[in-house]
Write a protein that holds these residues in place. Sequence first.
Motif: not given
Length: 184
Positions: A94-99
């Motif tokens: 979380d956030p799911s798109t965080q790299t």
Amino acid sequence: MKSFLPKPLALFLLLPALLLAASSCQKIADLLSFKVSDSTNFTIPATGLLAGTALNLPGIAVSSTSSSTYAGNNTTADYVQDVTLDKLTLTTTDPSTQTFDFLKSISIYIATDAAGSNKVLLASLNPVPTGQTTISLTPSGNKLDMYLRSGNYTLFTSAELAKALPQDTKVRADSQFNVKANLK
């Protein structure tokens, strides 16, 4: 004592018996080797720190599955002889798109207590690849018997930032340990 079988025939009969004994020993050795898998979640706080800055997170207590895994393999922590890390994977949740682009390098240490008085390197990764939401760290190869005997341990994270992290990021750490133990 004189054998009633000719030497070639005696050797021919002895060879299968030796192979059977060797395979039985391997099966016993396999029974004494197994894996312990643990998973924990933690949060990396947002930071306005500059690239190259060191980031040290407080210790994270982990309730290990080791005790139940030992019992399932007919052994106890007292019989554990050799524990090493097989793999450690970090995944942003979380956030799911965080790299992991905000990290330049990362090291995770293990200790038996929250004070970290006996911490040793568990795994690290340098450089951290860009564009990844899951990374696999390189195990240190340290012997970890005492850390998985109690059923609880603490993880400490040290990292070097590649850039600022604008928001809190939740991360799941999945570890798998190789264990060798005697039967109880």
